[in-house]
Structures are given as structure tokens and as C-alpha cells.
Design a protein around this motif. Structure first.
Motif, PDB file in Angstrom:
ATOM      1  N   ALA A  59       0.835  -1.201   0.000  1.00 26.53           N
ATOM      2  CA  ALA A  59       0.000   0.000   0.000  1.00 26.53           C
ATOM      3  C   ALA A  59       0.870   1.251   0.000  1.00 26.53           C
ATOM      4  O   ALA A  59       0.597   2.212  -0.727  1.00 26.53           O
ATOM      5  CB  ALA A  59      -0.928  -0.008   1.209  1.00 26.53           C
ATOM      6  N   THR A  62       2.236   1.630  -3.497  1.00 31.01           N
ATOM      7  CA  THR A  62       1.234   2.096  -4.457  1.00 31.01           C
ATOM      8  C   THR A  62       1.006   3.600  -4.329  1.00 31.01           C
ATOM      9  O   THR A  62       0.925   4.311  -5.321  1.00 31.01           O
ATOM     10  CB  THR A  62      -0.101   1.359  -4.233  1.00 31.01           C
TER      11      THR A  62
ATOM     12  N   GLU B  97      -7.214  16.555  -8.315  1.00 28.25           N
ATOM     13  CA  GLU B  97      -6.637  15.508  -9.160  1.00 28.25           C
ATOM     14  C   GLU B  97      -7.102  14.130  -8.712  1.00 28.25           C
ATOM     15  O   GLU B  97      -6.301  13.262  -8.360  1.00 28.25           O
ATOM     16  CB  GLU B  97      -5.116  15.593  -9.136  1.00 28.25           C
ATOM     17  N   ILE B 100      -5.454  10.595  -9.969  1.00 25.20           N
ATOM     18  CA  ILE B 100      -4.203  10.144  -9.365  1.00 25.20           C
ATOM     19  C   ILE B 100      -4.490   9.369  -8.090  1.00 25.20           C
ATOM     20  O   ILE B 100      -3.883   8.332  -7.810  1.00 25.20           O
ATOM     21  CB  ILE B 100      -3.281  11.351  -9.068  1.00 25.20           C
ATOM     22  N   LYS B 107      -6.727   1.133  -7.701  1.00 25.22           N
ATOM     23  CA  LYS B 107      -5.640   0.533  -6.935  1.00 25.22           C
ATOM     24  C   LYS B 107      -5.113   1.464  -5.836  1.00 25.22           C
ATOM     25  O   LYS B 107      -4.910   1.041  -4.699  1.00 25.22           O
ATOM     26  CB  LYS B 107      -4.502   0.182  -7.901  1.00 25.22           C
ATOM     27  N   THR B 108      -4.889   2.725  -6.206  1.00 27.40           N
ATOM     28  CA  THR B 108      -4.376   3.672  -5.225  1.00 27.40           C
ATOM     29  C   THR B 108      -5.395   3.926  -4.122  1.00 27.40           C
ATOM     30  O   THR B 108      -5.054   4.009  -2.946  1.00 27.40           O
ATOM     31  CB  THR B 108      -3.983   4.991  -5.909  1.00 27.40           C
ATOM     32  N   ALA B 111      -5.257   1.166  -1.727  1.00 28.11           N
ATOM     33  CA  ALA B 111      -4.068   1.281  -0.880  1.00 28.11           C
ATOM     34  C   ALA B 111      -4.318   2.274   0.245  1.00 28.11           C
ATOM     35  O   ALA B 111      -3.955   2.016   1.399  1.00 28.11           O
ATOM     36  CB  ALA B 111      -2.864   1.713  -1.707  1.00 28.11           C
ATOM     37  N   LEU B 112      -4.954   3.390  -0.090  1.00 26.57           N
ATOM     38  CA  LEU B 112      -5.280   4.387   0.941  1.00 26.57           C
ATOM     39  C   LEU B 112      -6.181   3.770   2.003  1.00 26.57           C
ATOM     40  O   LEU B 112      -5.991   3.990   3.201  1.00 26.57           O
ATOM     41  CB  LEU B 112      -6.000   5.586   0.307  1.00 26.57           C
ATOM     42  N   VAL B 114      -6.499   0.526   2.810  1.00 26.75           N
ATOM     43  CA  VAL B 114      -5.747  -0.462   3.589  1.00 26.75           C
ATOM     44  C   VAL B 114      -4.923   0.233   4.674  1.00 26.75           C
ATOM     45  O   VAL B 114      -4.939  -0.159   5.845  1.00 26.75           O
ATOM     46  CB  VAL B 114      -4.810  -1.283   2.668  1.00 26.75           C
ATOM     47  N   LEU B 115      -4.230   1.297   4.277  1.00 26.24           N
ATOM     48  CA  LEU B 115      -3.372   2.007   5.231  1.00 26.24           C
ATOM     49  C   LEU B 115      -4.187   2.645   6.346  1.00 26.24           C
ATOM     50  O   LEU B 115      -3.829   2.559   7.515  1.00 26.24           O
ATOM     51  CB  LEU B 115      -2.594   3.108   4.509  1.00 26.24           C
TER      52      LEU B 115
END
Lengths: 83, 206
Positions: A59, A62, B97, B100, B107-108, B111-112, B114-115
Motif C-alpha cells: 500500500a 502504491t 486531481e 491520481i 488501486k491507489t 491502498a489508501l 488499507v493504510l
């Protein structure tokens, strides 16, 4: 416009570690196409920063890729512990 | 709220570090409070009963964490949080934006999420469900998936031939399963291995 990747990764990782005094984020190398960043943490914190099956590490990668895509660079992140 | 009590000889940096180590969190998030002072018989040695608490506000600290990350990425963004039922928290990000922050196939964005989920659950005892959406991407994606599910299910119901949908992540598969859960003519099943798991819509045996 330069994104400070060291600060980005530091902000991402700091709340996750028990030993912030042992956390070290350093730019290892940079050329036109890519940046390599080294993250060193206390041995005890390594598992938390990598996560189950590398979930957290991926993560972090990414999100760093997303930030780096704006300046058209690849970013490599090495996570390791002391010792 | 996580907290512990222990005895310490003095109130200093070492005490704080010990408490942080016991609570297993970053020491910047630990609050120390003296509950009681104990003196030995001669009054020479003092010990303290100390209570250490994790100071963490799910909404406030999460927004600060997200904002710091977005600022580091040089993205101006609006961040909102909404607590829901059953320990669920939804975060909504709107930036200049958005693409992005969403990334390829979200996907990004994942990731955000999950974190942030990891971040919140490190500091709390309860287990929180965390949802992050950027510019309505997930809401829109959910609508599309539901349309796809209904359409494919109708085909399957009339042709009696099973259909396989493209690979999806856990959340997307769940949307399909939930949407078709009360259909009489079809059943759904997830097959394959992560990250290539997909949903199969099958005609129900009569």
C-alpha cells in the motif's frame, strides 16, 4: 514542483512504529527514470510496516507510485531493519 | 480506548517509552497520568502508580493522517469523515486531481483504504470497518456492478448457462453477491485465487 518523497514516506510510516526514534527514511539514489528510497526501522517494527503478506508495504508503494507518476518517475522502496 | 496501569520509579522519558512499548503504539500517542504516589517507610524512595492511555480520536486523527499524506503528495483535497453504524467509518476525499488518487482500477484508492484501516485499528481496541471513497468513484462503480449483475443474471436465468464475470477484488465481488442474494433463479459463487478471483453466476437447480 517537487514532491518530497522522504517526507511522504516518513508521514506514512511514523504512526505505525513503536520506536519512532529508530526510524530512518533516506533517499538512496536518484536518476532520470527512478528514485530509490531506503526505509530502516527497528527490528520490532518491521512486521508492522510490512504487514501480513506485505499488505502494508504494498500500500505504501502504491501511494508512492501515484505521487511519483506526476513527475514521470518510478520509485523503489526498500524496507529493512537494523542489525 | 486502550490503557494500562503500572508502577514506575520516576516520571520521565523512559517511563513513557516503557508505556508505549507495553501498549504497542508510537509514544507520541500515549498520555501518562499519575494515579497515586507511594512513599517507602523512610520516605526516601518514591514510586508512582501511572496510568497510560492511548490518545486517539478516530475521526480527527484519521483526517489529519490523510491530510498530511495528501499534502505530501502536493494534492489539494477536501477530506470528510462520517461515522456509521456498527463501528463503520466512511471517508470521502475530493481533490483537484482525483484520477491520481484513484489509480488504475481503483488501486491507489484501495491502498489508501488499507493504510487507513490499519492505522485506525492499531490505536483502538475495537475493530473498525473503514471505507474510503474519492470523488464518488466507489459509489459509481457500485452502481455499474449492480447493473452488470442484474443484466448477467437475467441472461443466466433465461439461457440456463452459467456466466463468469471478470476478476474483481473482495469488495466488488461482495457487491455482486449481495445484489443477487435474493434472486430465485440464480446462485453466485467466487472462484479462482487472489488476485484473480472472479464471480460465477449459475442457474439454480430446480
Amino acid at each position: 514542483m517537487a514532491v518530497n518523497f522522504e517526507k511522504l514516506i516518513l508521514d506514512l510510516v511514523t504512526p505505525l512504529v513503536i520506536h519512532p526514534e529508530d526510524l530512518l527514511v533516506k533517499k538512496f539514489s536518484e536518476d532520470e527514470a527512478s528514485i530509490t528510497i531506503q526505509v530502516l526501522v527497528n527490528k520490532e517494527d518491521l512486521g508492522r510496516v510490512i504487514g501480513k503478506g506485505g499488505k502494508i508495504a504494498n500500500a505504501i508503494r502504491t501511494i508512492s507510485y501515484a505521487a511519483a507518476s506526476r513527475i514521470g518517475k518510478r520509485i523503489n522502496i526498500d524496507i529493512d531493519s537494523f542489525e | 480506548m486502550k490503557s494500562i496501569q503500572f508502577e514506575a520509579k520516576a516520571m520521565n522519558e523512559t517511563t513513557l517509552k516503557y508505556a508505549a512499548g507495553e501498549l504497542r503504539v508510537n509514544k507520541d500517542f500515549v498520555d501518562l497520568r499519575v494515579v497515586e504516589e507511594k512513599k517507602s517507610i523512610l520516605g526516601l524512595n518514591k514510586t508512582y502508580i501511572v496510568e497510560a492511555t492511548v490518545k486517539f480520536d478516530v475521526i480527527k486523527d484519521s483526517i489529519m493522517y490523510l491530510k498530511a499524506i495528501l499534502a505530501d503528495m502536493e494534492i489539494d483535497a477536501l477530506v470528510e469523515a462520517k461515522p456509521g453504524e456498527n463501528k463503520q467509518v466512511s471517508f470521502y476525499i475530493d481533490a483537484n486531481e482525483n484520477p491520481i488518487l484513484i489509480g488504475k482500477n481503483g488501486k491507489t484508492l484501495d491502498a489508501l483504504q488499507v493504510l487507513l484501516k490499519n492505522y485506525i485499528n492499531l490505536f483502538t481496541d475495537e475493530y473498525y470497518m473503514v471505507l474510503v471513497d474519492v470523488g464518488g468513484y466507489k459509489a459509481q462503480r457500485k452502481k455499474q456492478l449492480e447493473i452488470l449483475a442484474t443484466k448477467t443474471a437475467k441472461d443466466v436465468a433465461s439461457s440456463r448457462v452459467e456466466a463468469r464475470l471478470g476478476k474483481m477484488n473482495a469488495y466488488e465481488r461482495r457487491v455482486i453477491h449481495t445484489k443477487l442474494a435474493d434472486w430465485r433463479d440464480v446462485t453466485t459463487e467466487s472462484e479462482g485465487e487472489e488476485p484473480n478471483r472472479y464471480v460465477v453466476i449459475k442457474p439454480r437447480q430446480r
